[in-house]
Enzyme design. Structure first.
Site, mmCIF file in Angstrom:
data_model
loop_
_atom_site.group_PDB
_atom_site.id
_atom_site.type_symbol
_atom_site.label_atom_id
_atom_site.label_comp_id
_atom_site.label_asym_id
_atom_site.label_seq_id
_atom_site.Cartn_x
_atom_site.Cartn_y
_atom_site.Cartn_z
ATOM 1 N N ASP A 23 37.771 32.849 31.258
ATOM 2 C CA ASP A 23 36.754 32.421 32.219
ATOM 3 C C ASP A 23 36.293 31.018 31.839
ATOM 4 O O ASP A 23 36.798 30.412 30.884
ATOM 5 C CB ASP A 23 35.589 33.408 32.263
ATOM 6 C CG ASP A 23 34.697 33.328 31.028
ATOM 7 O OD1 ASP A 23 35.142 32.795 29.987
ATOM 8 O OD2 ASP A 23 33.547 33.799 31.090
ATOM 9 N N GLU A 41 31.832 42.442 36.289
ATOM 10 C CA GLU A 41 32.609 41.202 36.276
ATOM 11 C C GLU A 41 32.579 40.508 37.636
ATOM 12 O O GLU A 41 32.470 39.276 37.713
ATOM 13 C CB GLU A 41 34.051 41.486 35.852
ATOM 14 C CG GLU A 41 34.217 41.871 34.392
ATOM 15 C CD GLU A 41 33.822 40.769 33.436
ATOM 16 O OE1 GLU A 41 33.760 39.599 33.848
ATOM 17 O OE2 GLU A 41 33.552 41.081 32.258
ATOM 18 N N TYR A 49 41.746 36.879 35.546
ATOM 19 C CA TYR A 49 40.620 36.975 34.606
ATOM 20 C C TYR A 49 39.994 38.372 34.640
ATOM 21 O O TYR A 49 39.805 39.016 33.604
ATOM 22 C CB TYR A 49 39.550 35.925 34.916
ATOM 23 C CG TYR A 49 38.223 36.312 34.310
ATOM 24 C CD1 TYR A 49 38.023 36.223 32.932
ATOM 25 C CD2 TYR A 49 37.204 36.855 35.094
ATOM 26 C CE1 TYR A 49 36.840 36.644 32.357
ATOM 27 C CE2 TYR A 49 36.019 37.276 34.523
ATOM 28 C CZ TYR A 49 35.840 37.175 33.163
ATOM 29 O OH TYR A 49 34.673 37.611 32.592
#
Length: 349
Positions: A135, A34, A117
């Site tokens: 996102d 991520e 997020y």
């Protein structure tokens, strides 16, 4: 609502890309993926992810790494503060959580460098917690489908999107849900000129029906860019040259570079010739050449750089904390992408 999600899930089952971080529920690997994907596209990010996991397959290996190793692997991605945060966060998990990645959203969010997020992505994918991961891709899908004209960057917009995302996320397999929406935004509901003719939800999509696809989501005003002028000195003495480490709260912190002079305004070649940088310590030198300008664009800065290749004799002793290295060892250091470009373009090694 159920029909919307059913069609997105069905689309995802058919179109899901086979990506390495989707074959694991290890929170460490999901976290690494991520952070990398915040920096770059999947195509480029995949090789960075594989190299990172090969070098640091577990959190313990990352904890035991030195910062230069981490920065070297990150080289070319930009936003090096994220790489430094990765290293710091690994140590934090090691010290505060006994090396075990926390399994709840609040503790994950409290870790250095992890925002809402990323915390939601890890919580939902690794631990099955119903936390919506918002996102850019998901903001775009929700804005277009539901007709949301609040900017995702505004305080009000963030609340509107979060409320909606919390309402639609299921308790059962929320990680699949988040990844399906992300993938749909990445491959189908793309930022520019999406192919709405093949979209499975076009008949109930607000933006498609109202011809608002190109207007949603509402864009934020662009940041004003700052212009900077960098003059790098490639100091050559036989097989030796010198580097310096960037410090302070500026771009590329803790990366290495050739000694640098920065000016407020662009210099002419005549002005470059009479520069007398303090790090040369008054020693005589010969200018071999001055490169052309290299333009380098960051999110909030535009840098114009030139390379000044000089020769000094073997008695040269620089002022300050310059690091003597052999020319062949320069590539072992973590350097900004701009430095790489100057080295390649001017065929220094």
């Amino acid at each position: 609502m159920n029909d919307f999600l059913y069609k997105i899930y069905k689309w995802y089952n058919k179109n899901e890309r086979d990506l390495p971080w989707r074959n694991t529920q290890d929170p460490y690997k999901i976290w690494i993926s991520e952070i990398i994907l915040q920096q770059t596209r999947v195509e480029q990010g995949t090789s960075y992810y594989l190299n990172f996991i090969k070098m640091f397959p577990t959190l313990t290996e990352l904890v035991n790494a030195n910062e230069d190793e981490v920065l070297k692997l990150w080289q070319g991605l930009g936003y090096y503060s994220r790489a430094r945060n990765l290293h710091a966060t690994a140590k934090e998990v090691h010290e505060k959580h006994h090396g075990i990645f926390p399994d709840n959203y609040t503790d994950i969010l409290a870790l250095k460098g992890i925002g809402s997020y990323t915390a939601a992505a890890i919580a939902s994918i690794a631990f099955g917690l119903p936390r919506p991961a918002l996102d850019g891709n998901i903001y775009r899908v929700l804005a277009r489908y539901f007709g949301i004209f609040d900017s995702p960057a505004s305080g009000k917009g963030k609340k509107v999107f979060l409320k909606l995302a919390e309402e639609i996320i299921p308790n059962d397999n929320p990680g699949f849900h988040n990844q399906a929406l992300m993938e749909f935004g990445a491959l189908q509901c793309v930022p520019k000129s999406p192919d709405c003719s093949v979209c499975p939800v076009k008949t109930t999509c607000f933006a498609f029906q109202k011809k608002q696809v190109e207007n949603l989501p509402v864009k934020s005003p662009k940041l004003k860019q700052r212009t900077r002028y960098f003059y790098y000195y490639f100091i050559e003495s036989g097989e030796k040259t010198w580097l310096e480490k960037r410090t302070g709260d500026d771009i590329w912190k803790n990366l290495h570079q050739f000694p640098l002079v920065e000016t407020e305004n662009e210099l002419s070649e005549k002005e470059i010739l009479v520069l007398n940088p303090s790090f040369l310590n008054g020693f005589p030198y010969n200018i071999k050449y001055i490169s052309g300008k290299q333009k380098h664009i960051l999110s909030h800065q535009v840098i114009f750089a030139r390379l000044i290749h000089i020769e000094v004799n073997k008695d040269f002793k620089p002022r300050g904390s310059l690091i003597p290295v052999t020319k062949e060892d320069v590539i072992k250091f973590a350097v900004p992408r701009l430095m790489e470009l100057l080295i390649e373009k001017n065929r220094l090694f």
